[in-house]
Design an enzyme around this catalytic site. Structure first.
Site, mmCIF file in Angstrom:
data_model
loop_
_atom_site.group_PDB
_atom_site.id
_atom_site.type_symbol
_atom_site.label_atom_id
_atom_site.label_comp_id
_atom_site.label_asym_id
_atom_site.label_seq_id
_atom_site.Cartn_x
_atom_site.Cartn_y
_atom_site.Cartn_z
ATOM 1 N N SER A 102 -4.652 4.829 5.947
ATOM 2 C CA SER A 102 -4.452 3.273 5.738
ATOM 3 C C SER A 102 -4.260 3.269 4.051
ATOM 4 O O SER A 102 -3.523 2.119 3.752
ATOM 5 C CB SER A 102 -5.860 2.581 5.702
ATOM 6 N N PHE A 141 -14.491 -2.945 0.590
ATOM 7 C CA PHE A 141 -15.631 -1.944 0.215
ATOM 8 C C PHE A 141 -15.320 -1.369 -1.053
ATOM 9 O O PHE A 141 -16.087 -0.630 -1.675
ATOM 10 C CB PHE A 141 -15.070 -0.694 1.104
ATOM 11 N N GLU A 144 -18.763 4.712 -0.052
ATOM 12 C CA GLU A 144 -18.072 4.231 -0.986
ATOM 13 C C GLU A 144 -18.908 4.176 -2.343
ATOM 14 O O GLU A 144 -18.176 4.536 -3.492
ATOM 15 C CB GLU A 144 -17.559 2.661 -0.769
ATOM 16 N N ARG A 176 0.753 -1.314 -0.105
ATOM 17 C CA ARG A 176 -0.019 -0.003 0.013
ATOM 18 C C ARG A 176 0.917 1.138 -0.062
ATOM 19 O O ARG A 176 0.481 2.538 -0.680
ATOM 20 C CB ARG A 176 -0.988 -0.123 1.228
ATOM 21 N N HIS A 208 -5.563 -3.712 1.547
ATOM 22 C CA HIS A 208 -6.025 -4.583 2.528
ATOM 23 C C HIS A 208 -6.884 -5.817 1.959
ATOM 24 O O HIS A 208 -7.922 -6.174 2.464
ATOM 25 C CB HIS A 208 -6.842 -3.908 3.596
ATOM 26 N N ASP A 228 -8.412 -8.150 11.424
ATOM 27 C CA ASP A 228 -9.836 -7.678 11.229
ATOM 28 C C ASP A 228 -10.872 -8.560 10.790
ATOM 29 O O ASP A 228 -12.149 -8.431 10.873
ATOM 30 C CB ASP A 228 -9.895 -6.558 9.897
#
Length: 318
Positions: A40, A86, A61, A13, A112, A120
């Site tokens: 993030s 998402f 989103e 990322r 992610h 998570d």
């Protein structure tokens, strides 16, 4: 066997963030949208330096995708950023209708992804996203393996016209590809190690694991050809067929559900052109769970040991 050097673990990322920062300096048409996950997604620098081209949409989103599609009409190149779950599952209808069907120049950038999201848990660890996105007509699907490649891909997709899904991850992983990114070309596989006994095609975090597996196989007298498939669609069919034509069998490795991912795309190519034994290293039709990335990759058999076992199995089928 060619040896690759890990120059230091980095999260992919951050490669996206670095690429976006570079684009901010070089392409005034690039705009960025984020759904309340600036840190993030490593979009902080772009926001700080180009506030007029950054849009914080909040936890909305679907609205983000609609906004991005609209911005393309004025010639902008929107990069949307949120978690992979998402970025795809939550907004699939908006992507299908407003981006893919309308052939809008939107870059859907998703962090992610997969089991390596870790603690998570299953609700966030999407393992179906590659399948969802590759089924959309005209959608380019890219899954990068390290920091350098993610940076190169981020820069490259800005020059590519059409909708793109760029998938990357959260954990720090080996960084071993070219620092300049000159070997990254959308739709072109990268030969990492030539071999004669088996073809291993891997994508994302499994590419480094495939290289480790190839070393272990070499010690057992098995010559493995390792190919980095960073672009799932369009797939480099020529590279796959050429390799399997030489080795006679193949193992596919991916951090994704066994259904709908790289493995099934490869199986289709083989079925139509050169049927050959194939084994799959992937999540076997299940959701994930909470745990560290390393624990989960071991439990779900997404590691170099699983690749070695798959190779030994597929060679017996030749």
């Amino acid at each position: 066997m060619k040896k690759y050097t890990n120059t230091g673990n980095k999260d992919t990322r951050s490669g996206f963030g670095a690429g976006l920062t570079e684009l901010g300096k070089t392409n005034e048409n690039v705009v960025a949208l984020c759904a309340d996950l600036i840190g993030s997604l490593k979009m902080d620098d772009f926001k700080a330096n180009h506030p007029e081209r950054f849009f914080q949409v909040g936890i909305a989103e679907a609205n983000m995708i609609g906004m991005a599609a609209g911005m393309t009409i004025g010639g902008k190149i929107p990069f949307t950023g949120t978690f992979a779950n998402f970025s795809t599952g939550r907004v699939y209808d908006q992507i299908r209708q407003s981006v893919a069907y309308s052939d809008k120049n939107v870059k859907i950038c998703a962090s992610h992804a997969g089991l390596t999201l870790g603690e998570d848990g299953a609700t966030h660890q999407i393992l179906e996203d590659i399948g969802l996105m590759k089924m959309l007509p005209g959608m380019t699907v890219i899954n990068t393996c390290d920091y350098n490649q993610t940076k190169a891909a981020t820069i490259a997709i800005a020059e590519h016209y059409g909708p793109v899904y760029l998938r990357f991850g959260r954990p720090s992983v080996a960084n071993f590809t070219s620092e300049t990114g000159e070997d990254f070309v959308i739709g072109k596989a990268i030969m990492l190690n030539e071999g004669t006994d088996v073809t291993i095609v891997a994508t994302g975090h499994l590419v480094w694991e495939a290289l480790i597996a190839a070393e272990a196989l070499e010690a057992k007298g098995i010559s493995a050809e390792v190919i980095n498939i960073h672009t799932i669609k369009p797939l480099d069919e020529e590279a796959i067929l050429k390799s399997v034509g030489k080795t006679g069998c193949i193992v596919t490795a991916e951090e994704h559900n066994i259904f709908g991912g790289l493995g099934e795309s490869v199986a289709r190519v083989l079925a139509l052109n050169n049927p050959a034994p194939q084994e799959f290293v992937a999540v076997n039709d299940s959701f994930g769970e909470s745990g560290t990335p390393a624990q989960l990759m071991d439990k779900y058999k997404l590691n170099n040991q699983a690749i070695v076992e798959a190779v030994e199995k597929v060679i017996k089928r030749k």
